[in-house]
Design a protein around this motif. Sequence first.
Motif, PDB file in Angstrom:
ATOM      1  N   ARG A 245       0.818  -1.209   0.000  1.00  0.00           N
ATOM      2  CA  ARG A 245       0.000   0.000   0.000  1.00  0.00           C
ATOM      3  C   ARG A 245       0.854   1.262   0.000  1.00  0.00           C
ATOM      4  NH1 ARG A 245      -4.178  -0.447   4.573  1.00  0.00           N
ATOM      5  NH2 ARG A 245      -2.468   0.345   5.844  1.00  0.00           N
ATOM      6  N   HIS A 246       2.100   1.133   0.452  1.00  0.00           N
ATOM      7  CA  HIS A 246       2.975   2.296   0.555  1.00  0.00           C
ATOM      8  C   HIS A 246       3.925   2.421  -0.632  1.00  0.00           C
ATOM      9  CE1 HIS A 246       1.453   2.901   4.587  1.00  0.00           C
ATOM     10  NE2 HIS A 246       1.767   1.656   4.893  1.00  0.00           N
ATOM     11  N   GLU A 247       3.696   1.637  -1.675  1.00  0.00           N
ATOM     12  CA  GLU A 247       4.487   1.811  -2.886  1.00  0.00           C
ATOM     13  C   GLU A 247       4.204   3.176  -3.499  1.00  0.00           C
ATOM     14  OE1 GLU A 247       4.734  -1.133  -5.980  1.00  0.00           O
ATOM     15  OE2 GLU A 247       4.282  -2.742  -4.566  1.00  0.00           O
ATOM     16  N   LEU A 248       5.067   3.567  -4.415  1.00  0.00           N
ATOM     17  CA  LEU A 248       4.826   4.829  -5.115  1.00  0.00           C
ATOM     18  C   LEU A 248       3.461   4.787  -5.801  1.00  0.00           C
ATOM     19  CD1 LEU A 248       8.313   5.499  -6.754  1.00  0.00           C
ATOM     20  CD2 LEU A 248       7.295   6.703  -4.812  1.00  0.00           C
ATOM     21  N   LYS A 249       2.725   5.859  -5.658  1.00  0.00           N
ATOM     22  CA  LYS A 249       1.374   5.927  -6.201  1.00  0.00           C
ATOM     23  C   LYS A 249       1.363   5.674  -7.710  1.00  0.00           C
ATOM     24  CE  LYS A 249      -2.751   8.860  -6.237  1.00  0.00           C
ATOM     25  NZ  LYS A 249      -3.015   8.732  -7.684  1.00  0.00           N
ATOM     26  N   GLU A 250       2.379   6.161  -8.406  1.00  0.00           N
ATOM     27  CA  GLU A 250       2.426   5.992  -9.860  1.00  0.00           C
ATOM     28  C   GLU A 250       2.478   4.514 -10.238  1.00  0.00           C
ATOM     29  OE1 GLU A 250       4.329   7.951  -8.119  1.00  0.00           O
ATOM     30  OE2 GLU A 250       3.791   9.987  -8.747  1.00  0.00           O
ATOM     31  N   LYS A 251       3.253   3.733  -9.481  1.00  0.00           N
ATOM     32  CA  LYS A 251       3.372   2.306  -9.782  1.00  0.00           C
ATOM     33  C   LYS A 251       2.046   1.589  -9.549  1.00  0.00           C
ATOM     34  CE  LYS A 251       8.318   1.727  -8.864  1.00  0.00           C
ATOM     35  NZ  LYS A 251       9.329   0.990  -8.072  1.00  0.00           N
ATOM     36  N   ARG A 252       1.418   1.903  -8.430  1.00  0.00           N
ATOM     37  CA  ARG A 252       0.144   1.261  -8.134  1.00  0.00           C
ATOM     38  C   ARG A 252      -0.917   1.649  -9.152  1.00  0.00           C
ATOM     39  NH1 ARG A 252      -2.294   2.900  -3.994  1.00  0.00           N
ATOM     40  NH2 ARG A 252      -0.940   4.566  -3.194  1.00  0.00           N
ATOM     41  N   ASP A 253      -0.906   2.907  -9.539  1.00  0.00           N
ATOM     42  CA  ASP A 253      -1.883   3.380 -10.525  1.00  0.00           C
ATOM     43  C   ASP A 253      -1.692   2.684 -11.872  1.00  0.00           C
ATOM     44  OD1 ASP A 253      -3.004   5.034  -8.683  1.00  0.00           O
ATOM     45  OD2 ASP A 253      -2.040   6.876  -9.402  1.00  0.00           O
ATOM     46  N   ASP A 254      -0.442   2.464 -12.261  1.00  0.00           N
ATOM     47  CA  ASP A 254      -0.158   1.768 -13.525  1.00  0.00           C
ATOM     48  C   ASP A 254      -0.711   0.352 -13.495  1.00  0.00           C
ATOM     49  OD1 ASP A 254       1.099   3.960 -14.576  1.00  0.00           O
ATOM     50  OD2 ASP A 254       3.131   3.261 -14.150  1.00  0.00           O
ATOM     51  N   PHE A 255      -0.517  -0.324 -12.371  1.00  0.00           N
ATOM     52  CA  PHE A 255      -1.034  -1.686 -12.257  1.00  0.00           C
ATOM     53  C   PHE A 255      -2.559  -1.690 -12.253  1.00  0.00           C
ATOM     54  CE2 PHE A 255      -2.554  -5.284  -9.739  1.00  0.00           C
ATOM     55  CZ  PHE A 255      -1.988  -6.337 -10.438  1.00  0.00           C
ATOM     56  N   ASN A 256      -3.152  -0.792 -11.471  1.00  0.00           N
ATOM     57  CA  ASN A 256      -4.616  -0.721 -11.403  1.00  0.00           C
ATOM     58  C   ASN A 256      -5.215  -0.413 -12.775  1.00  0.00           C
ATOM     59  OD1 ASN A 256      -4.520  -1.217  -8.676  1.00  0.00           O
ATOM     60  ND2 ASN A 256      -4.688   0.931  -8.079  1.00  0.00           N
ATOM     61  N   PHE A 257      -4.551   0.454 -13.533  1.00  0.00           N
ATOM     62  CA  PHE A 257      -5.030   0.813 -14.862  1.00  0.00           C
ATOM     63  C   PHE A 257      -5.024  -0.403 -15.783  1.00  0.00           C
ATOM     64  CE2 PHE A 257      -4.177   2.387 -19.211  1.00  0.00           C
ATOM     65  CZ  PHE A 257      -5.320   3.154 -19.403  1.00  0.00           C
ATOM     66  N   LYS A 258      -3.985  -1.224 -15.669  1.00  0.00           N
ATOM     67  CA  LYS A 258      -3.904  -2.429 -16.501  1.00  0.00           C
ATOM     68  C   LYS A 258      -5.033  -3.397 -16.155  1.00  0.00           C
ATOM     69  CE  LYS A 258      -0.851  -6.212 -17.874  1.00  0.00           C
ATOM     70  NZ  LYS A 258      -1.343  -6.123 -19.257  1.00  0.00           N
ATOM     71  N   VAL A 259      -5.290  -3.590 -14.875  1.00  0.00           N
ATOM     72  CA  VAL A 259      -6.370  -4.492 -14.454  1.00  0.00           C
ATOM     73  C   VAL A 259      -7.721  -3.952 -14.920  1.00  0.00           C
ATOM     74  CG1 VAL A 259      -7.569  -5.494 -12.479  1.00  0.00           C
ATOM     75  CG2 VAL A 259      -5.073  -5.366 -12.487  1.00  0.00           C
TER      76      VAL A 259
END
Length: 296
Positions: A245-259
């Motif tokens: 949950r504390h990863e960089l927001k950009e990385k999490r957003d990229d993954f969420n966008f792919k899903v």
Amino acid sequence: MKFAIKLSQFIKSHNESIKIYISVPSSLLFSYIFILGCLDYDFNNTEKDTLLTKYLSLQKGQRVLYKVGEQWYAHSVQGMGEHPISKNRALILQDRKKTKNYVPEERWFTHVRIFEDDISKVRNVRRVNNVVDVLEDPLLSSIYEQKQLHLNMMLNTPNTYMLTNRSEWSTYIDTFQFRVQDISFQLNDFIFDGSSTSFKNLGFINNKTLNLESKNATVVFTGSSRAITKMDDFKRQKCVFIIDRHELKEKRDDFNFKVENDFSSGDIININEILLEYLKDHNVVLPEGVEVIAWI
């Protein structure tokens, strides 16, 4: 802890190629408990038919361990054939001197252990000294039935794989200490990755080894960067993406966008309700602050 164990049992117990995304405070710590649940499930649910199928699918040139007396030796598989005396089905093995051994089916489960899935010739039929007998492991033998341990030992094929920072993961692996039946142990006591013994129940994936030895294996990713770059390589596998949950927001957003794109394409089906019902039936509450998405 109970949530992580039940989540691992949920994905392991289904035949479909389920995918689960989970966002947690610490992906590293959560992965330890989740892997413990996976390995526990694997030890308890290996079946004789699975092992028989593995024997029947051995390919020419593949290596196995063959027990001669009380010692194990590496041999090369020549194929399946007919035993010259009984005329029954037999596995044909060859040693360094090209001497053939016809191993009848009734001896496969006691004298032939799967060694590795690579197709390679055996240059030296050498005695293998680091063959672990898990039946003699005091911890495992106190928890699991002898039959299950024996099947796992002879199958010798991981049904759980990890794609993670292996160095970091190994450094903190003894963070937790567990206790079962008055026996204290750490996660490392459950893990056999083939690095120090011939027995394997957990595999680590890197860029060079993407092929899994088990078609029904579960792949556990830690970190969104690894998930984004490799998730398409394992579309036919069960996958769990443990995201910090504390990863960089950009990385999490990229993954969420792919899903989200996969969902919008209509190629996948949301099964969150099935997962939540499973957790409810097992008296498990979704921890506060944890986000889970399940699909097939």
